[in-house]
Design a protein around this motif. Structure first.
Motif, PDB file in Angstrom:
ATOM      1  N   LYS A 275       4.996  15.719   0.578  1.00 34.70           N
ATOM      2  CA  LYS A 275       4.324  14.422   0.512  1.00 34.70           C
ATOM      3  C   LYS A 275       5.353  13.298   0.348  1.00 34.70           C
ATOM      4  N   ILE A 276       6.348  13.527  -0.485  1.00 33.77           N
ATOM      5  CA  ILE A 276       7.386  12.517  -0.708  1.00 33.77           C
ATOM      6  C   ILE A 276       8.145  12.274   0.594  1.00 33.77           C
ATOM      7  N   SER A 277       8.515  13.349   1.287  1.00 34.04           N
ATOM      8  CA  SER A 277       9.249  13.225   2.545  1.00 34.04           C
ATOM      9  C   SER A 277       8.437  12.457   3.588  1.00 34.04           C
ATOM     10  N   ALA A 278       7.155  12.765   3.719  1.00 33.64           N
ATOM     11  CA  ALA A 278       6.295  12.071   4.686  1.00 33.64           C
ATOM     12  C   ALA A 278       6.161  10.596   4.333  1.00 33.64           C
ATOM     13  N   ALA A 279       6.000  10.286   3.061  1.00 35.72           N
ATOM     14  CA  ALA A 279       5.864   8.890   2.635  1.00 35.72           C
ATOM     15  C   ALA A 279       7.147   8.112   2.891  1.00 35.72           C
ATOM     16  N   ILE A 280       8.302   8.736   2.625  1.00 35.31           N
ATOM     17  CA  ILE A 280       9.593   8.064   2.862  1.00 35.31           C
ATOM     18  C   ILE A 280       9.780   7.797   4.355  1.00 35.31           C
TER      19      ILE A 280
ATOM     20  N   LYS B  15       7.447   7.339   6.575  1.00 40.62           N
ATOM     21  CA  LYS B  15       6.539   6.253   6.945  1.00 40.62           C
ATOM     22  C   LYS B  15       7.099   4.907   6.471  1.00 40.62           C
ATOM     23  N   PHE B  16       7.661   4.891   5.263  1.00 36.62           N
ATOM     24  CA  PHE B  16       8.244   3.667   4.727  1.00 36.62           C
ATOM     25  C   PHE B  16       9.427   3.209   5.585  1.00 36.62           C
TER      26      PHE B  16
ATOM     27  N   ASP C 236       0.832  -1.202   0.000  1.00 36.24           N
ATOM     28  CA  ASP C 236       0.000   0.000   0.000  1.00 36.24           C
ATOM     29  C   ASP C 236       0.867   1.252   0.000  1.00 36.24           C
ATOM     30  N   LEU C 237       1.936   1.215   0.774  1.00 31.75           N
ATOM     31  CA  LEU C 237       2.845   2.356   0.844  1.00 31.75           C
ATOM     32  C   LEU C 237       3.537   2.585  -0.499  1.00 31.75           C
ATOM     33  N   THR C 238       3.923   1.495  -1.157  1.00 30.43           N
ATOM     34  CA  THR C 238       4.560   1.625  -2.462  1.00 30.43           C
ATOM     35  C   THR C 238       3.606   2.277  -3.457  1.00 30.43           C
ATOM     36  N   ILE C 239       2.359   1.871  -3.438  1.00 31.77           N
ATOM     37  CA  ILE C 239       1.358   2.495  -4.308  1.00 31.77           C
ATOM     38  C   ILE C 239       1.237   3.979  -3.968  1.00 31.77           C
ATOM     39  N   GLY C 240       1.220   4.269  -2.666  1.00 27.10           N
ATOM     40  CA  GLY C 240       1.160   5.661  -2.236  1.00 27.10           C
ATOM     41  C   GLY C 240       2.379   6.448  -2.695  1.00 27.10           C
TER      42      GLY C 240
ATOM     43  N   VAL D 266       2.592   9.783  -4.990  1.00 27.71           N
ATOM     44  CA  VAL D 266       3.259  10.988  -4.513  1.00 27.71           C
ATOM     45  C   VAL D 266       4.322  11.436  -5.501  1.00 27.71           C
ATOM     46  N   VAL D 267       5.111  10.476  -6.019  1.00 29.37           N
ATOM     47  CA  VAL D 267       6.175  10.823  -6.959  1.00 29.37           C
ATOM     48  C   VAL D 267       5.577  11.431  -8.223  1.00 29.37           C
ATOM     49  N   THR D 268       4.476  10.897  -8.691  1.00 29.90           N
ATOM     50  CA  THR D 268       3.846  11.464  -9.894  1.00 29.90           C
ATOM     51  C   THR D 268       3.302  12.859  -9.605  1.00 29.90           C
TER      52      THR D 268
END
Length: 190
Positions: free
Chosen positions: A117-122, A124-125, A101-105, A109-111
């Motif tokens: 958003k990218i920083s927050a996702a990284i 979390k990952f 799910d995170l990878t999809i997110g 975000v990258v697109t």
């Protein structure tokens, strides 16, 4: 069937069923142990009465009950091991689903190219990976020391049996009557 890399045949409900089966096997083991002890206890009086045939019969039944007891204990242990592995598999499945799910997110975000958003996702990952690393480390440590734990447990049982035997011997010694002449003499008298 989804494209999940860890396809498990077991569910949480089946994990609960395994726990119930283990409890039932432990009850059967306890009953067999009690039957073993009862038959063993019957053999002693038969031997004292010089009734060898009955003593032999009780001994054979006791041996059979002990084998049954060990069989139930072994089966309960197998079920416990299976349940433990299923539980680990379910946790891995959940973590891998979160990572998917995170990878999809991350792709979204990258697109969108939003730096925050990218920083927050990284972040979390990274947190999920750290949790997974800790879980894997705990599992590998526990399996590496499993034999040590079994050996330690068996040593504790051996020591407990030895202490019980020592207590029994001491209690038997305290029941031995003293010679008749010595019980009436006081300390310092001859």
């Amino acid at each position: 069937m989804d494209d999940h890399p860890f396809q498990l045949k077991y569910t949480v409900e089946q994990l609960q069923q395994l726990a119930e089966i283990k409890e039932e096997l432990e009850k059967l083991a306890e009953k067999a142990e009690n039957d073993f002890k009862a038959e063993k206890a019957k053999a002693d009086p038969a031997l004292k009465k010089k009734n060898g045939e009955f003593a032999r019969m009780y001994a054979e039944i006791a041996i059979s009950m002990k084998k049954e007891w060990l069989k139930w204990v072994r089966m309960a242990s197998w079920v416990y091991t299976l349940a433990s592995k299923v539980q680990t598999g379910l946790m891995v499945k959940e973590v891998s689903q979160n990572m998917q799910d995170l990878t999809i997110g991350l792709e979204k975000v990258v697109t969108a190219k939003g730096v925050k958003k990218i920083s927050a996702a990284i972040n979390k990952f990274e947190q999920l990976v750290e949790n997974l690393d800790a879980s894997v480390m705990e599992d590998s440590t526990s399996s590496a020391t499993r034999q040590e734990r079994v050996d330690r447990f068996l040593q504790e049982i051996t020591e407990e049996i030895k202490r019980e035997e020592d207590r029994d011997q001491l209690s038997q010694l305290s029941k031995v009557p003293s010679p008749v002449g010595e019980s009436s003499k006081g300390i310092g008298q001859n």
